[in-house]
Design a protein around this motif. Structure first.
Motif, PDB file in Angstrom:
ATOM      1  N   ARG A 113      36.672  49.652  31.464  1.00  8.31           N
ATOM      2  CA  ARG A 113      35.385  50.094  30.903  1.00  8.31           C
ATOM      3  C   ARG A 113      35.504  51.497  30.317  1.00  8.31           C
ATOM      4  N   ARG A 149      42.673  34.724  27.506  1.00 11.37           N
ATOM      5  CA  ARG A 149      43.486  35.669  26.731  1.00 11.37           C
ATOM      6  C   ARG A 149      44.979  35.419  27.002  1.00 11.37           C
ATOM      7  N   ARG A 181      46.639  47.197  28.727  1.00  9.53           N
ATOM      8  CA  ARG A 181      46.950  46.630  30.044  1.00  9.53           C
ATOM      9  C   ARG A 181      48.186  47.294  30.645  1.00  9.53           C
ATOM     10  N   THR A 233      39.343  48.328  39.259  1.00 11.76           N
ATOM     11  CA  THR A 233      40.121  48.405  38.013  1.00 11.76           C
ATOM     12  C   THR A 233      39.262  48.098  36.786  1.00 11.76           C
ATOM     13  N   ARG A 258      32.327  36.609  28.521  1.00  9.64           N
ATOM     14  CA  ARG A 258      33.409  37.331  29.197  1.00  9.64           C
ATOM     15  C   ARG A 258      34.294  36.379  30.005  1.00  9.64           C
ATOM     16  N   ASP A 310      43.602  40.559  37.463  1.00  7.32           N
ATOM     17  CA  ASP A 310      45.037  40.238  37.482  1.00  7.32           C
ATOM     18  C   ASP A 310      45.738  40.957  38.629  1.00  7.32           C
TER      19      ASP A 310
HETATM   20  O1   DC Z   1      35.029  43.967  36.889  1.00  8.33           O
HETATM   21  P1   DC Z   1      34.298  44.391  35.620  1.00  8.33           P
HETATM   22  O2   DC Z   1      33.263  43.411  35.159  1.00  8.33           O
HETATM   23  O3   DC Z   1      33.791  45.789  35.690  1.00  8.33           O
HETATM   24  O4   DC Z   1      35.440  44.374  34.493  1.00  8.33           O
HETATM   25  C1   DC Z   1      35.155  44.691  33.178  1.00  8.33           C
HETATM   26  C2   DC Z   1      36.086  43.950  32.237  1.00  8.33           C
HETATM   27  O5   DC Z   1      37.411  44.452  32.345  1.00  8.33           O
HETATM   28  C3   DC Z   1      36.187  42.438  32.425  1.00  8.33           C
HETATM   29  O6   DC Z   1      35.417  41.724  31.486  1.00  8.33           O
HETATM   30  C4   DC Z   1      37.643  42.122  32.222  1.00  8.33           C
HETATM   31  C5   DC Z   1      38.357  43.418  32.270  1.00  8.33           C
HETATM   32  N1   DC Z   1      39.287  43.561  33.392  1.00  8.33           N
HETATM   33  C6   DC Z   1      40.557  43.087  33.219  1.00  8.33           C
HETATM   34  O7   DC Z   1      40.876  42.514  32.187  1.00  8.33           O
HETATM   35  N2   DC Z   1      41.482  43.266  34.208  1.00  8.33           N
HETATM   36  C7   DC Z   1      41.159  43.871  35.351  1.00  8.33           C
HETATM   37  N3   DC Z   1      42.087  44.048  36.304  1.00  8.33           N
HETATM   38  C8   DC Z   1      39.827  44.343  35.551  1.00  8.33           C
HETATM   39  C9   DC Z   1      38.923  44.154  34.548  1.00  8.33           C
END
Ligand code: DC
Length: 230
Positions: free
Chosen positions: A39, A191, A113, A34, A184, A135
Motif C-alpha cells: 500500500r 497474477r 515484489r 506486508t 482484488r 505469499d
Molecule cells: O492485505 P491488504 O489488503 O492490505 O493488501 C493490499 C494488497 O497488497 C492486496 O490487494 C495484494 C497485495 N499484497 C501482496 O500482493 N502480497 C502481500 N504479501 C501482501 C499484500
C-alpha cells in the motif's frame, strides 16, 4: 521450545491482520503487515503521478524504487506499528479506497515484489514473528513452522470492509466495496508472480461464520502446539 515463524495468507478483508496482531501479542512476537508495504508503494506511485486513471507507469515507478524507504515504527499511543514512507507516517493514508483500488496493480510488478520480499525476509530472520499477506507461506517463508490460509465469502468480506471504511468516515457505497474485493481477489489469485494460493502445508481457516475469539483460540492453540514441539 523455540521461536517460530507464523505465516498468514488469504484473500483481502478476511481479518488476517486482526488475528495476526492478536497472536503476536499473545506470544510476544513481532507482527508484520506486508499489505501495508504494498500500500505504501502504491501511495508513493499515486503521489508521484505514476498512476493515471487505471494505468500504472511501471517504468517510472521501477526507476524510483531504489530510493524508496519503507519502515515500521512503533506507535506508543496505539501500541501498534505504523508504516513510514520516506520518513513520513502514512498509516492512515494507505488505508483509503483510492489506494485499495490500485494496490493490486502495483503488487503485480516483479521489481516491487523483489524489493519487499527482501525486506520481509530481513525482518523475519530471527523468527518470533507473525507475518500476514498473500505469499508469506509460499514465497517469503516457505519453511514457516505454521502456515494459515484464511478465507471467507466475498459478501461477508465486503460487508466487513464497508463497515470499517464508514467508521473511518469515508463515503463509500457497499457495491463499490464488493466490486473492489472481487477485483482484488481476481488479480491477486491470477497474477504471474507469486499469485495468492494456499501453501500445500497450510491450515485453511474459513471464518465466514466464526467469531473473533473462536478464530483466535483456534490459531493460538495450533501455534502453542508447534512451539512446544520445537
Ligand atoms: O492485505 P491488504 O489488503 O492490505 O493488501 C493490499 C494488497 O497488497 C492486496 O490487494 C495484494 C497485495 N499484497 C501482496 O500482493 N502480497 C502481500 N504479501 C501482501 C499484500
Amino acid at each position: 521450545m523455540s521461536d517460530i515463524t507464523i505465516a498468514i495468507d488469504g484473500f483481502s478483508s478476511t481479518g488476517k491482520s486482526t488475528v495476526a496482531r492478536q497472536l503476536a501479542a499473545a506470544l510476544s512476537y513481532i507482527y508484520v503487515d506486508t499489505g501495508a508495504m504494498y500500500r505504501a508503494v502504491t501511495l508513493y506511485a499515486l503521489r508521484s503521478g505514476f498512476i493515471s486513471g487505471e494505468t500504472v507507469d511501471d517504468k517510472a515507478l521501477i526507476n524510483h524504487l531504489k530510493g524508496l524507504e519503507l519502515e515500521f515504527r512503533h506507535n506508543p499511543d496505539t501500541g501498534r506499528s505504523d508504516m513510514y514512507l520516506n520518513g513520513e507516517n502514512v498509516e492512515k493514508q494507505i488505508r483509503t479506497l483510492e489506494v485499495s483500488r490500485m494496490v493490486s496493480q502495483v503488487a503485480i510488478l516483479p521489481e516491487v515484489r523483489e524489493k519487499l520480499v527482501a525486506l520481509q525476509r530481513k525482518m523475519g530472520k530471527n523468527k518470533g514473528l507473525v507475518m500476514d499477506g498473500r505469499d508469506i507461506g509460499t514465497v517469503v517463508f516457505p519453511d514457516a513452522e505454521l502456515k494459515i490460509f484464511m478465507t471467507a465469502s466475498p459478501d461477508i468480506r465486503a460487508a466487513r470492509r464497508y463497515k470499517e471504511l464508514l467508521d473511518k468516515g469515508e463515503k463509500v457505497q457497499y457495491e463499490e466495496v464488493l466490486e473492489n474485493v472481487r477485483k482484488r481477489d481476481h488479480i491477486d489469485a491470477n497474477r504471474a508472480v507469486s499469485p495468492l494460493k494456499k501453501a500445500e502445508d497450510a491450515v485453511v481457516v474459513d471464518n465466514s461464520d466464526m467469531g473473533l475469539s473462536e478464530q483466535f483460540e483456534r490459531l493460538h492453540f495450533l501455534a502453542r502446539q508447534i512451539i512446544a514441539e520445537e
